[in-house]
Design a protein around this motif. Structure first.
Motif, PDB file in Angstrom:
ATOM      1  N   THR A 122       0.847  -1.187   0.000  1.00  0.00           N
ATOM      2  CA  THR A 122       0.000   0.000   0.000  1.00  0.00           C
ATOM      3  C   THR A 122       0.885   1.242   0.000  1.00  0.00           C
ATOM      4  N   TYR A 123       0.540   2.200  -0.844  1.00  0.00           N
ATOM      5  CA  TYR A 123       1.360   3.399  -1.009  1.00  0.00           C
ATOM      6  C   TYR A 123       0.633   4.642  -0.516  1.00  0.00           C
ATOM      7  N   LYS A 124       1.435   5.634  -0.094  1.00  0.00           N
ATOM      8  CA  LYS A 124       0.936   6.969   0.219  1.00  0.00           C
ATOM      9  C   LYS A 124       1.525   7.952  -0.793  1.00  0.00           C
ATOM     10  N   ARG A 125       0.750   8.943  -1.158  1.00  0.00           N
ATOM     11  CA  ARG A 125       1.190   9.888  -2.176  1.00  0.00           C
ATOM     12  C   ARG A 125       1.689  11.192  -1.557  1.00  0.00           C
ATOM     13  N   SER A 126       2.768  11.723  -2.148  1.00  0.00           N
ATOM     14  CA  SER A 126       3.259  13.061  -1.802  1.00  0.00           C
ATOM     15  C   SER A 126       3.791  13.686  -3.086  1.00  0.00           C
ATOM     16  N   ARG A 127       4.786  14.553  -2.983  1.00  0.00           N
ATOM     17  CA  ARG A 127       5.355  15.225  -4.150  1.00  0.00           C
ATOM     18  C   ARG A 127       6.855  14.954  -4.263  1.00  0.00           C
ATOM     19  N   VAL A 176      12.346  22.227 -10.185  1.00  0.00           N
ATOM     20  CA  VAL A 176      11.347  21.509  -9.389  1.00  0.00           C
ATOM     21  C   VAL A 176      11.047  22.294  -8.111  1.00  0.00           C
ATOM     22  N   GLY A 177       9.793  22.469  -7.837  1.00  0.00           N
ATOM     23  CA  GLY A 177       9.350  23.172  -6.631  1.00  0.00           C
ATOM     24  C   GLY A 177       7.845  23.287  -6.644  1.00  0.00           C
ATOM     25  N   GLN A 178       7.315  24.028  -5.688  1.00  0.00           N
ATOM     26  CA  GLN A 178       5.867  24.140  -5.572  1.00  0.00           C
ATOM     27  C   GLN A 178       5.345  25.541  -5.874  1.00  0.00           C
ATOM     28  N   ALA A 179       6.236  26.403  -6.334  1.00  0.00           N
ATOM     29  CA  ALA A 179       5.802  27.752  -6.703  1.00  0.00           C
ATOM     30  C   ALA A 179       5.226  27.749  -8.114  1.00  0.00           C
ATOM     31  N   ALA A 180       4.508  28.775  -8.416  1.00  0.00           N
ATOM     32  CA  ALA A 180       3.930  28.887  -9.752  1.00  0.00           C
ATOM     33  C   ALA A 180       5.025  28.895 -10.799  1.00  0.00           C
ATOM     34  N   GLY A 181       4.850  28.086 -11.866  1.00  0.00           N
ATOM     35  CA  GLY A 181       5.831  28.002 -12.940  1.00  0.00           C
ATOM     36  C   GLY A 181       6.876  26.929 -12.733  1.00  0.00           C
ATOM     37  N   GLN A 182       6.983  26.356 -11.523  1.00  0.00           N
ATOM     38  CA  GLN A 182       7.919  25.263 -11.279  1.00  0.00           C
ATOM     39  C   GLN A 182       7.245  23.928 -11.570  1.00  0.00           C
ATOM     40  N   TYR A 183       8.078  22.879 -11.646  1.00  0.00           N
ATOM     41  CA  TYR A 183       7.584  21.550 -12.020  1.00  0.00           C
ATOM     42  C   TYR A 183       7.603  20.615 -10.810  1.00  0.00           C
ATOM     43  N   ASP A 184       6.741  19.610 -10.895  1.00  0.00           N
ATOM     44  CA  ASP A 184       6.662  18.641  -9.802  1.00  0.00           C
ATOM     45  C   ASP A 184       6.048  17.350 -10.328  1.00  0.00           C
ATOM     46  N   ALA A 185       6.043  16.330  -9.481  1.00  0.00           N
ATOM     47  CA  ALA A 185       5.487  15.036  -9.884  1.00  0.00           C
ATOM     48  C   ALA A 185       4.947  14.320  -8.656  1.00  0.00           C
ATOM     49  N   SER A 186       4.017  13.406  -8.886  1.00  0.00           N
ATOM     50  CA  SER A 186       3.524  12.565  -7.799  1.00  0.00           C
ATOM     51  C   SER A 186       4.638  11.613  -7.370  1.00  0.00           C
ATOM     52  N   PHE A 187       4.708  11.370  -6.068  1.00  0.00           N
ATOM     53  CA  PHE A 187       5.747  10.497  -5.519  1.00  0.00           C
ATOM     54  C   PHE A 187       5.069   9.571  -4.519  1.00  0.00           C
ATOM     55  N   TYR A 188       5.304   8.251  -4.669  1.00  0.00           N
ATOM     56  CA  TYR A 188       4.593   7.271  -3.856  1.00  0.00           C
ATOM     57  C   TYR A 188       5.569   6.465  -3.003  1.00  0.00           C
ATOM     58  N   THR A 189       5.225   6.343  -1.718  1.00  0.00           N
ATOM     59  CA  THR A 189       6.055   5.619  -0.763  1.00  0.00           C
ATOM     60  C   THR A 189       5.283   4.406  -0.253  1.00  0.00           C
ATOM     61  N   PRO A 190       5.875   3.192  -0.322  1.00  0.00           N
ATOM     62  CA  PRO A 190       5.164   1.981   0.113  1.00  0.00           C
ATOM     63  C   PRO A 190       5.248   1.799   1.630  1.00  0.00           C
ATOM     64  N   ASP A 191       4.389   0.925   2.138  1.00  0.00           N
ATOM     65  CA  ASP A 191       4.403   0.604   3.560  1.00  0.00           C
ATOM     66  C   ASP A 191       5.348  -0.555   3.874  1.00  0.00           C
TER      67      ASP A 191
END
Length: 503
Positions: free
Chosen positions: A80-85, A201-216
């Motif tokens: 089972t995974y949890k999602r972050s960035r 990569v970042g969380q400001a407007a115009g920056q890029y990011d992606a979903s990141f999943y961590t397993p249990d």
């Protein structure tokens, strides 16, 4: 340090170590979860993705994921995974930007392979065999994160040597000039390097990011999801207006202040009336505009420092046709491209004080003092009154043996003497003795004729100043004794502590 302190210190150190390991293990920590949902992935480099519902069932979830740890097994339904960035992980900014090129610029990578195909046929073959399966992107993710393991340690179909054999028919040493590594992968990695600056990569407007999943569980790989660019949120504005009513001036309110806080806890301001606001003479109001506010958040607006000495104040507000009483407005929403007005009004009134209440002035009253002698007259005579410069009156009496004498002093300091119709001698008249010569004279009972006058009783100053206040000296002695006892107790305590400390 005693044994107890040593024990607590050791326990604290162990807890810190455990927390640190659990939080930062593998150097790829997820610092903040995006949500509390659970995700399941049956395969990597595919869209076999699911989200677990509240009932426990799995619903299809639109996400394409890639494995990030080539030395571990791929995902399966038991994990089972949890999602972050991706931006929340501890990967370097350089690595994050390279990963974003792979996620966001697969068309550019494909075009690069087409360009290579003109002189390197293996480039075309490689794309044809792995491109449609999304494995070109998967290989590049593994190389960016674990190049040595990909080349030298993974010997199955997921490692470099088996890929080289499928494409070229020969397992070359990757250092050979004719190897798939040098003909295809090196040019692709160079292309990624040339493009990484375009993908911060970042969380400001115009920056890029992606979903990141961590397993249990640690036996399966971390997963990299779909990439995206952070769009600038639609922004709006809040205009704070201030109307003042009552007996106050602008200078009285120079320090009146507004504070604004958004639902993420960010503060704006403070904005001071005498410095940051603009006066609108047409409407007799002050206003302040706060711009570029995120429309996805709400805002609290609070007024402070509005009270003025000598006045009472009532603070009211109005927003979107809703009014209320108070100095704070909560959960103000803003609309993109629009202005939300929060209108405050302070109504002041002067406080009513004791001096402002009319008090009737009493009519002046004659200050008449009636003194009766305490020793009966024994002979008829005349009373002579003499008043000195201090207002004290001295009487010289020629006694009448049958009629007592009564003296009346008027408010202007003059006195008159009136004889009673008949002599009245009682036991109460014999109160004066040789030991009471300086005692104050007794106050007579006023007659009906003198009931509206003020009666003053003269008091001998020598008698007044010689009176001792009972118990006053005793109170001071008790306080001094208590203080001395307290100091002595402190000294004994300190001595005992030092003795025990030496032992």
């Amino acid at each position: 340090m005693n044994k107890r302190k040593v024990f607590l210190s050791v326990v604290a150190a162990v807890l810190v170590a455990i927390i640190t390991f659990c939080t930062f293990g593998n150097g790829k920590t997820v610092l903040a979860a995006d949500d509390d949902k659970e995700y399941v992935f049956k395969n990597a480099a595919s869209t076999d993705s699911f989200v677990r519902t509240d009932s426990g069932s799995l619903e299809a979830y639109d996400e394409l994921v890639y494995c990030m740890e080539i030395d571990k097994a791929g995902p399966n339904e038991s994990a089972t995974y949890k999602r972050s960035r991706l931006s929340d992980t501890s990967y370097s900014s350089d690595v994050k930007s390279k990963l974003m090129v792979v996620l966001m610029d697969m068309n550019g990578i494909h075009n690069k392979l087409d360009e290579l195909s003109a002189t390197v046929p293996e480039a075309s073959t490689y794309w044809s065999y792995y491109g449609d399966k999304n494995y070109v992107a998967q290989h590049l993710v593994w190389i960016i994160l674990s190049e040595d393991y990909f080349i030298n340690q993974r010997t199955d179909s997921y490692g470099y040597h088996m890929i080289d054999f499928y494409v070229t028919g020969t397992d070359h040493a990757y250092t050979d000039a004719d190897s798939l590594w040098n003909k295809v992968f090196v040019p692709l990695l160079d292309y990624i390097d040339s493009k990484k600056a375009d993908y911060p990569v970042g969380q400001a407007a115009g920056q890029y990011d992606a979903s990141f999943y961590t397993p249990d569980t640690s036996v399966v790989q971390l997963l990299l999801g779909r990439g995206f660019v952070n769009k600038a949120p639609a922004t709006g504005s809040i205009r704070i207006t201030k109307t003042i009513e009552g007996p106050v001036t602008a200078s009285d309110l120079d320090s009146l202040t507004f504070n604004v806080t958004d639902s993420n806890g960010k503060s704006y301001g403070p904005y001071v009336l005498g410095k940051d606001f603009t006066y609108d003479s047409a409407n007799d109001t002050y206003y302040k505009d706060i711009t570029d506010l995120d429309t996805s958040l709400t805002y609290n607006v609070e007024e402070t420092s509005y009270e003025i000495d000598g006045t009472t104040v009532t603070v009211t507000y109005e927003i979107d046709n809703t009014s209320g009483t108070g100095n704070s407005v909560k959960d103000v929403a803003v609309t993109g491209g629009a202005v939300t007005t929060v209108a405050f009004k302070d109504s002041y009134e002067k406080k009513e004080t004791a001096s402002s209440i009319a008090t009737p002035t009493p009519a002046p009253a004659a200050n008449t003092t009636t003194d009766e002698t305490t020793t009966p007259s024994t002979s008829g005579g005349t009373t002579t009154n003499t008043t000195d410069d201090k207002g004290l009156t001295t009487d010289s009496i020629t006694e009448d043996p049958t009629v007592p004498s009564t003296k009346t002093t008027e408010g202007n300091g003059n006195e008159s003497s009136t004889k009673a119709d008949s002599a009245k001698t009682t036991a109460e008249d014999t109160k004066v003795s040789s030991t009471e010569t300086n005692a104050p004279s007794a106050t007579p009972t006023p007659t009906s004729a003198a009931s509206k006058t003020t009666t003053n009783t003269a008091t001998d100053k020598s008698t007044t100043t010689s009176v001792v206040k009972t118990g006053e000296t005793t109170s001071y002695v008790l306080y001094i004794c208590a203080l001395a006892a307290l100091v002595a107790s402190g000294i004994i305590f300190i001595v005992r502590e030092r003795k025990f400390g030496e032992k």
